[in-house]
Design an enzyme around this catalytic site. Structure first.
Site, PDB file in Angstrom:
ATOM      1  N   CYS B  55       0.815  -1.209   0.000  1.00 14.58           N
ATOM      2  CA  CYS B  55       0.000   0.000   0.000  1.00 14.58           C
ATOM      3  C   CYS B  55       0.852   1.263   0.000  1.00 14.58           C
ATOM      4  O   CYS B  55       2.070   1.215   0.081  1.00 14.58           O
ATOM      5  CB  CYS B  55      -0.910  -0.008   1.219  1.00 14.58           C
ATOM      6  SG  CYS B  55       0.022   0.070   2.766  1.00 14.58           S
ATOM      7  N   ALA B  58       3.269   1.682   2.869  1.00 14.00           N
ATOM      8  CA  ALA B  58       4.484   0.873   2.718  1.00 14.00           C
ATOM      9  C   ALA B  58       5.470   1.563   1.788  1.00 14.00           C
ATOM     10  O   ALA B  58       6.681   1.521   2.005  1.00 14.00           O
ATOM     11  CB  ALA B  58       4.126  -0.518   2.192  1.00 14.00           C
ATOM     12  N   ARG B  89      13.304  -4.096   6.174  1.00 13.53           N
ATOM     13  CA  ARG B  89      13.632  -3.900   4.761  1.00 13.53           C
ATOM     14  C   ARG B  89      15.121  -3.941   4.459  1.00 13.53           C
ATOM     15  O   ARG B  89      15.540  -3.757   3.349  1.00 13.53           O
ATOM     16  CB  ARG B  89      12.998  -2.602   4.242  1.00 13.53           C
ATOM     17  CG  ARG B  89      12.608  -2.779   2.805  1.00 13.53           C
ATOM     18  CD  ARG B  89      11.891  -1.624   2.214  1.00 13.53           C
ATOM     19  NE  ARG B  89      12.062  -1.642   0.774  1.00 13.53           N
ATOM     20  CZ  ARG B  89      12.918  -0.876   0.138  1.00 13.53           C
ATOM     21  NH1 ARG B  89      13.664  -0.013   0.775  1.00 13.53           N
ATOM     22  NH2 ARG B  89      13.027  -0.970  -1.173  1.00 13.53           N
ATOM     23  N   HIS B 187       5.399   6.290  -2.720  1.00 16.10           N
ATOM     24  CA  HIS B 187       6.676   6.847  -3.174  1.00 16.10           C
ATOM     25  C   HIS B 187       6.472   8.303  -3.581  1.00 16.10           C
ATOM     26  O   HIS B 187       7.245   9.186  -3.220  1.00 16.10           O
ATOM     27  CB  HIS B 187       7.216   6.098  -4.397  1.00 16.10           C
ATOM     28  CG  HIS B 187       7.403   4.625  -4.198  1.00 16.10           C
ATOM     29  ND1 HIS B 187       7.213   3.724  -5.201  1.00 16.10           N
ATOM     30  CD2 HIS B 187       7.779   3.903  -3.106  1.00 16.10           C
ATOM     31  CE1 HIS B 187       7.459   2.491  -4.748  1.00 16.10           C
ATOM     32  NE2 HIS B 187       7.794   2.587  -3.468  1.00 16.10           N
TER      33      HIS B 187
END
Lengths: 455, 536
Positions: B55, B58, B89, B187
């Site tokens: 999503c 994230a 990550r 992003h």
């Protein structure tokens, strides 16, 4: 490592968490749903939730974790998720063909108030297929609450009292434990010679074998027939009050199956209680095979007591597991000075305070706690050992304290999900891990002249 | 190995009609005889489909903001989102002299039912106060999760007030999980914030050294960025900031003075690259430091951009030495890998980049795709004007920037830029499709069903993807490599990374564990006897 965690304990009043010791409800519901045979868990919310939960469970189990999502967009969030859910149901059965779909909600769909039963009423569910649901608002409780809610959902949707007299069989609700634990609990009951239904049962699902073939729905899991039949059992043993109480009480109300709420059978005492409940409930003698195992465990405990007796230990993790572990380390003569869970619940604090009081130990106990505070406790009163999940490794490194990895999640070591911590065998394994961690440190730190062959 | 339309149709046949129509547009068989092949991308995932996508949260907090080490990142919402994006990550970061590295801390407002009902603004404000007091960070970010937008918490107002109170940047990101169709939306939201609140806030007005560059879209997974920096520094480049692997507010705030921006992950960071060009006059160069051949090309492109003979010479010296060093090692591994085939389905740039690393080993990528890319990542940036905004993309705010009156400085003349564009991918990305071979498959948002079917159809020797689908091919006996986390290995970038990758991939092919898959009683008879021949 964690250099910004101060020793001085200052009350944080915001209610926020720094380094949480819990996560949200839906992942627990997804895990529970995986314990139904041929079930596809479905996450009703944004697709990120489903992605995070599958990711986290896969990292812990190192096995495929299949689940679908309603893939919300902004539009669905404004107008409600009915259309997304109905499309999901249609596509899931058409493409993935499970026997049952287990829907859980998310904070998004709870906040907008999506009414799942109403949507299910108008959804196209193919003949012979089943859809169940539970509400799992992420802003209430923890992943353990979510596991509990989905397990309860199995009862409310599926359990039926269809026989006139109850069958000579016991329902076992294992709580949020590994498949290795579920297998061990089932072995104990099999050795007792008692018929049982375990639900949920993730063994054979998230510990599936390598065969050269991928099975979307592996052999394991409680069947729908078995779930229905739970209403005909003579007794339910709910193992772990936080994860299993609600389902057992729902079954008692719905199908008049008496519920006995017990500890997760970790350690000698809780395993004794578990077997005694079976013995007394079904008038069955404890077979020698189990008495022998118990004797072996007590033999080990006594033979090696000097490895761990009097050592201070800090325990964190999920409430049912922490309660069991704390009771067991007390049986070993260890001193649990810090005990914490992230899951809310006064019952946790009450039970543990009573345990420590009885042992004459003054320690820190907290529910709804976080690892930031847990670390601060350790800075103020150090320990010889930490027992908890993988997140404990940062504190362990910062303070140079050995860590025994137990619970959920363990992301940096393998095999743990196959090996039990429950029962007498599980207790032996815990001793092996505890002794090993303490002695490894002693070996590492020993001067040459103090380094010993036999310990 | 080539696939035809019939194969695809027979696979998609199992879908309900609507799903079939939708998915068909996301699958392309590469055919270079056609002038252009369009693929549908960055559109909604169909509900009920088992997708790999995440999503907006994230993408924003998890990918772009999370690695910035000297900032404390607060997740405003119930506990889960902050928890899952905590240390998962592999964006490594070294602690600098100021000691300000907060990556091991996860801060969440842990919203409870009462906060959902009565609003979480006060709680958020208190958490910010606590965090500033405990950590004394260089900045604070606040990332919103799904319920925040729904209950109407004004996180921007809270952040603004906190910034005034504490005198450090407090930045709010409305990256609720339902925004957009994947991580990609996040992003974009993060990029807007980084540009607005971090870039240009530093004291520098001009580049501090010759050949000053920024590395954008490099997240230092498994230490990738450190390997890349090793040879860049040796050649003579000065790296001002990496966005955002091992990144810091301290460095990002001077991003504006660089002579050139390198873009590694086009999908996650091209917004910043573009805005930096408009606002500060710095062009960007698409690079790929994954694979030896790709790394060599990127280094040469950089040298061409600066055009300094000394730099070109140094570049060639380093390339010659590094290639001579790693090639014999890679050739050994190539003996085992050559002729094998791979699936490469990852993220928004890795699906392209990692094909190069496979190619170095003689492994052919027969199916590739992205989880959350847009059409330009497949077809090249020339299609951007043709991409029609839809309801989902319109919900992501576009940051309109203008040239900065004080700090804009044209780094190269427009004429020079035009000339360079003919030689190197300056401010351009040609996309993945151009480099795929004819008959090979390009699949956008590959889902579980298609994964199983395509694996059966093409029987790849290695499957490269993420954690959620890793164990599916592996159960089928096909080695499966995580390209997001490298299966906790790495670095895979640069010269040393290529060697590490070769070593790991070869181990996957040669591990003796595969030999035990079938138990002996499945192929050995139960009764064994010997026939005695006469005369014996």
């Amino acid at each position: 490592m964690l250099n910004f965690t101060p020793k001085e304990l200052q009350e944080r009043k915001s209610g926020g968490m720094i380094n949480p010791a819990k996560t949200c409800q839906p992942i627990g519901a997804m895990y529970a749903a995986l314990g139904i045979h041929r079930c596809l868990p479905h996450s009703h919310g944004s697709q990120g939730c489903c992605s995070y939960h599958r990711m986290h469970l896969t990292r812990h189990f190192r096995d495929p974790v299949m689940a679908s999502t309603s893939s919300f967009t902004e539009g669905a969030s404004v107008f409600g998720g009915g259309a997304n859910l109905k499309t999901s149901i249609k596509n899931v059965f058409a493409i993935y063909d499970p026997d049952i779909m287990a829907i859980h909600t998310t904070c998004l769909t709870e906040t907008i108030g999506d009414d799942i039963p109403a949507y299910l009423g108008t959804a196209e569910i193919p003949e012979g297929k089943i859809v169940i649901h539970c509400n799992t608002p992420s802003y209430v409780g923890s992943h353990i609450t979510g596991f509990s809610n989905m397990t309860k959902g199995m009862v409310t949707y599926l359990s039926e009292a269809s026989t006139e007299t109850k069958k000579e069989q016991v329902n076992l609700i294992p709580g949020f434990v590994n498949p290795g634990d579920m297998r061990e609990i089932k072995r104990l009951v099999k050795v007792m010679g008692i018929n049982f239904i375990m639900f949920p049962d993730t063994s054979g699902v998230v510990d599936s074998p390598m065969t050269g073939k991928f099975e979307m729905y592996p052999k394991g899991g409680t069947t729908i027939g078995e779930l229905k039949d739970t209403g005909n059992s003579r007794l339910t043993l709910a193992l772990g009050s936080f994860a299993s109480t609600d389902a057992s009480l729902a079954l008692e109300r719905k199908c008049k199956v008496p519920a006995k709420i017990m500890k997760t059978p970790i350690g000698v005492k809780a395993t004794d209680e578990f077997l005694m409940a079976l013995r007394n409930g079904f008038v069955k003698e404890i077979p020698y095979e189990l008495e022998e195992e118990r004797g072996q465990l007590v033999d080990i405990m006594t033979d090696t007591h000097y490895h761990f007796h009097g050592k201070k230990v800090a325990v964190f993790g999920d409430p049912d597991i922490v309660i069991g572990l704390t009771e067991f380390v007390l049986s070993l003569g260890m001193i649990p000075v810090h005990v914490l869970t992230g899951t809310p619940g006064n019952a946790f604090e009450k039970e543990l305070r009573a345990m420590l009081l009885e042992a004459g130990i003054k320690g820190n106990v907290k529910a709804s706690g976080d690892l930031f505070e847990f670390h601060q406790w350790i800075k103020n009163e150090t320990v010889d050992l930490i027992i908890g999940n993988t997140y404990g490794k940062y504190i362990a490194r910062a303070e140079d304290i050995p860590l025994v990895r137990v619970g959920f999640p363990i992301l940096d070591r393998s095999v743990h999900s196959y090996m039990p911590i429950v029962g007498y065998k599980g207790a032996m394994r815990l001793i092996e891990m505890i002794s090993g961690a303490l002695l490894d440190k002693q070996d590492r730190d020993a001067a040459d002249e103090d380094f010993e062959l036999v310990m | 190995m080539a696939v035809n339309e019939k194969d695809i149709d027979s696979i998609l046949e199992a879908y309900p009609a609507k799903v079939k129509r939708n998915r068909k547009k996301h699958i392309v068989i590469k055919d270079s005889s056609l002038a252009h092949q369009e693929i549908e991308a960055n559109t909604r995932t169909i509900p009920g489909i088992i997708t790999n996508r995440g999503c907006a949260y994230a993408g924003c907090k998890g990918v772009v903001l999370g690695p910035i080490k000297d900032i404390v990142h607060i997740t405003h919402g119930p506990v889960g989102c902050g928890y899952y994006s905590w240390l998962t990550r592999r964006n490594k970061a070294k602690t600098l002299e100021d000691g300000k590295n907060y990556l091991a801390y996860c801060v969440t407002t842990d919203m409870q039912e009462t906060d959902i009902v009565f609003g979480g603004e006060k709680k958020l404000a208190k958490v910010i106060d606590e965090v500033v007091e405990i950590f004394k960070p260089n900045g604070v970010t606040v990332s919103a999760t799904c319920p925040i937008g729904l209950i109407g918490d004004d996180i921007n107002a809270i952040a603004k007030a906190a910034q005034e109170k504490h005198g450090i940047p407090v930045m709010a990101f409305s990256c609720e999980g339902y925004k957009g169709v994947s991580q990609s939306a996040g992003h974009h939201i993060a990029n807007n914030g980084v540009l607005e609140w971090m870039v240009g806030k530093g004291e520098m007005t001009e580049a501090p050294a010759k050949y000053s560059i920024n590395m954008l879209g490099e997240y230092n997974i498994g230490g990738d960025s450190w390997e890349i920096e090793r040879f860049l520094k040796e050649i003579g480049y000065h790296i001002i900031a990496v966005a955002t692997g091992d990144g810091s507010y301290e460095n990002l705030k001077n991003t504006h003075v660089a002579d050139l921006n390198l873009v590694q992950c086009h999908r996650s960071i091209n917004y910043i690259a573009e805005m930096l060009e408009i606002k500060y006059g710095t062009p960007w160069l698409k690079v790929n430091f994954i694979g030896v051949e790709a790394t060599v090309k990127s280094l040469r492109d950089m040298a061409i951009y600066f055009g300094d003979p000394e730099l070109i010479q140094k570049t060639e010296d380093v390339i010659a030495r590094e290639v001579a060093r790693v090639e014999p090692i890679l050739n050994q591994y190539k003996k085992i890998c050559e002729g094998k085939t791979a699936f490469c389905f990852v993220g928004g740039s890795r699906g392209h980049h990692y094909q190069k690393l496979f190619a170095d080993l003689g492994i052919d990528t027969v199916l590739a795709g992205y989880e959350f890319a847009h059409r330009d990542d497949y077809e090249g940036r020339q299609v951007i004007p043709d991409i029609k905004p839809d309801a989902d993309s319109k919900n992501i705010p576009e940051l309109h920037v203008e040239s900065d009156k004080k700090l804009f400085k044209l780094k190269i003349s427009p004429e020079k830029a035009e000339e360079l564009k003919k030689k190197i991918p300056l401010s351009n990305y040609e996309g993945m499709n151009a480099e795929m071979k004819d008959g090979y498959l390009i699949v956008d948002d590959l889902n579980h069903f298609e994964t199983e079917r395509f694996v059966e159809l093409l029987k790849p020797d290695i499957f490269a993807s993420g954690i959620k689908d890793k164990f599916i091919p592996q159960k089928m006996g096909i080695p499966s490599k995580q390209i997001h986390s490298y299966d906790y290995s790495g670095p895979y970038a640069g010269f040393n990374g290529a060697v590490k990758f070769a070593e790991d991939v070869t181990a996957m092919f040669t591990t003796p564990t595969w030999n035990f898959m079938t138990p002996p009683w499945k192929y050995k008879p139960m009764l064994e006897g010997t026939v005695e021949e006469e005369g014996n």
